[in-house]
Design a protein around this motif. Structure first.
Motif, short mmCIF file in Angstrom:
data_model
loop_
_atom_site.label_atom_id
_atom_site.label_comp_id
_atom_site.label_asym_id
_atom_site.label_seq_id
_atom_site.Cartn_x
_atom_site.Cartn_y
_atom_site.Cartn_z
N HIS A 153 0.76 -0.98 -0.10
CA HIS A 153 0.32 -0.02 0.03
C HIS A 153 1.08 0.81 0.30
CE1 HIS A 153 0.54 -0.72 4.18
NE2 HIS A 153 0.79 0.82 4.09
N LEU A 154 0.64 2.42 -0.59
CA LEU A 154 0.63 3.95 -0.39
C LEU A 154 0.10 4.36 0.91
CD1 LEU A 154 1.06 2.97 -3.56
CD2 LEU A 154 2.09 5.69 -4.04
N THR A 155 0.83 4.80 1.55
CA THR A 155 0.27 6.61 1.77
C THR A 155 -0.52 7.89 1.50
OG1 THR A 155 0.64 5.52 4.45
CG2 THR A 155 0.34 7.57 4.31
N LEU A 156 -1.07 8.26 1.35
CA LEU A 156 -0.77 9.56 0.86
C LEU A 156 -2.11 10.50 1.99
CD1 LEU A 156 -3.29 8.57 -2.70
CD2 LEU A 156 -0.99 9.29 -2.18
N SER A 157 -1.95 12.07 1.81
CA SER A 157 -1.66 12.37 2.37
C SER A 157 -2.61 13.86 1.33
CB SER A 157 -1.08 13.75 3.62
OG SER A 157 -0.19 13.15 3.93
N VAL A 158 -3.39 14.31 1.51
CA VAL A 158 -4.25 15.87 0.79
C VAL A 158 -4.41 16.89 1.06
CG1 VAL A 158 -6.66 15.76 -0.35
CG2 VAL A 158 -6.18 13.14 -0.23
N PHE A 159 -4.17 17.59 0.62
CA PHE A 159 -3.34 19.16 1.45
C PHE A 159 -4.67 19.92 0.29
CE2 PHE A 159 -0.34 16.71 2.59
CZ PHE A 159 0.11 17.41 3.46
N GLY A 160 -5.71 20.57 1.11
CA GLY A 160 -6.51 21.43 -0.07
C GLY A 160 -7.58 22.76 0.65
N LEU A 180 -9.68 22.57 3.84
CA LEU A 180 -9.16 22.03 5.28
C LEU A 180 -8.16 22.31 6.25
CD1 LEU A 180 -7.14 18.83 2.81
CD2 LEU A 180 -10.25 19.27 3.82
N LEU A 181 -9.03 21.94 7.26
CA LEU A 181 -7.68 22.37 8.26
C LEU A 181 -7.07 21.57 8.66
CD1 LEU A 181 -10.78 23.41 11.11
CD2 LEU A 181 -9.63 25.15 9.46
N HIS A 182 -6.60 20.18 8.18
CA HIS A 182 -5.52 19.57 8.16
C HIS A 182 -5.35 19.03 7.18
CE1 HIS A 182 -5.43 20.07 12.68
NE2 HIS A 182 -7.22 20.28 13.04
N ARG A 183 -3.96 18.10 7.14
CA ARG A 183 -4.47 17.75 5.74
C ARG A 183 -5.74 16.34 5.73
NH1 ARG A 183 0.75 12.77 6.57
NH2 ARG A 183 -0.02 13.13 9.15
N LEU A 184 -5.83 15.52 4.71
CA LEU A 184 -6.45 14.20 5.12
C LEU A 184 -5.34 13.38 4.48
CD1 LEU A 184 -9.67 14.93 3.20
CD2 LEU A 184 -9.57 15.01 5.92
N VAL A 185 -5.81 11.44 5.37
CA VAL A 185 -4.67 10.98 5.36
C VAL A 185 -5.80 9.57 4.84
CG1 VAL A 185 -2.63 9.25 6.69
CG2 VAL A 185 -3.30 11.69 6.61
N THR A 186 -5.49 8.92 3.47
CA THR A 186 -6.38 7.57 3.62
C THR A 186 -4.91 7.09 2.96
OG1 THR A 186 -7.57 6.87 1.82
CG2 THR A 186 -5.91 9.06 0.29
N VAL A 218 -12.60 6.39 2.73
CA VAL A 218 -12.27 6.46 4.17
C VAL A 218 -10.76 7.29 4.03
CG1 VAL A 218 -11.26 5.14 5.84
CG2 VAL A 218 -12.75 4.43 4.08
N PHE A 219 -10.99 8.08 5.46
CA PHE A 219 -9.17 8.55 5.60
C PHE A 219 -8.89 7.93 7.34
CE2 PHE A 219 -11.22 11.58 2.49
CZ PHE A 219 -10.48 11.70 1.79
N PHE A 220 -7.79 8.23 7.84
CA PHE A 220 -7.18 7.33 8.88
C PHE A 220 -7.29 9.19 9.72
CE2 PHE A 220 -6.68 4.84 5.76
CZ PHE A 220 -7.09 3.10 6.07
N ALA A 221 -6.95 8.76 11.28
CA ALA A 221 -6.50 9.88 12.04
C ALA A 221 -5.96 9.34 12.97
CB ALA A 221 -7.78 9.74 13.13
N VAL A 222 -4.64 10.11 12.04
CA VAL A 222 -3.02 9.84 12.38
C VAL A 222 -2.49 11.08 13.08
CG1 VAL A 222 -2.34 8.32 10.53
CG2 VAL A 222 -2.78 11.12 10.61
#
Length: 189
Positions: free
Chosen positions: A120-127, A130-136, A185-189
């Motif tokens: 798998h890869l871990t992706l962070s989404v910024f935009g 968004l108050l924080h990055r989203l991680v999936t 699905v996004f994960f709390a990290v």
């Protein structure tokens, strides 16, 4: 007389990601011409399905042997056998919300408790907004190890498909939906 200053309002990440946060070879986790390399492409859309045109995606991944050249790798840091592999990529979205990362498929990873995570890869989404990055995570459809992946097993079975990249002509397709029906699905990290 002392003055009291108010609380500074929260700031969102973006929309100025294109200034200083992108670079010409950012999407290249491995150089062009690397044996076994392919493109991971996708679109980022909002809850209505509209393209998110000013986002950025960052990737982090193991090499094909499932190793990181990082001190947090429990087996010890080790440079990749893949020339030019850096394990990290960054791609901004275009006017259609599309991003692209040139990668190699990561290998399976051992967990601290003796389990094995599927490739798998871990992706962070910024935009903007968004108050924080989203991680999936991006898993690859058709991998037998997906069935036993300890993280994927924690996801509601009806939502697991939002974490699976589909085969495409030059690699894999992985779309990201920020909200609404079929939200990734996004994960709390």
């Amino acid at each position: 007389m002392s003055e009291s200053l108010g609380v500074t309002p929260a700031q969102t990440v973006g929309p100025y990601l294109h200034i200083g946060l992108s670079w010409p070879d950012g999407p290249y986790v491995v150089p062009e011409g690397t044996p076994g390399a392919f493109w991971l492409r996708g679109r980022i859309v909002d809850g209505t399905g509209a393209a998110v045109v000013d986002a950025m995606v960052e990737s982090w991944q193991a090499d094909p042997d499932g190793r990181f050249d990082h001190p947090d790798d429990p087996r010890g840091a080790r440079p990749s056998a893949v020339p030019g592999f850096r394990g990290f990529g960054r791609s901004e979205t275009d006017t259609e919300g599309r991003y692209a990362l040139h990668i190699v498929k990561p290998g399976p990873l051992p967990t601290f408790d003796g389990d094995t995570e599927a490739p798998h890869l871990t992706l962070s989404v910024f935009g903007r907004g968004l108050l924080h990055r989203l991680v999936t995570r991006v898993y690859f459809s058709g991998e037998a190890a997906n069935a036993t992946d300890p993280v994927l097993r924690t996801v509601d079975p009806q939502r697991r498909d939002t974490l699976l990249a589909r085969p495409a002509t030059d690699g894999f397709q992985f779309d990201i939906r920020l909200q609404g029906e079929h939200e990734t699905v996004f994960f709390a990290v």
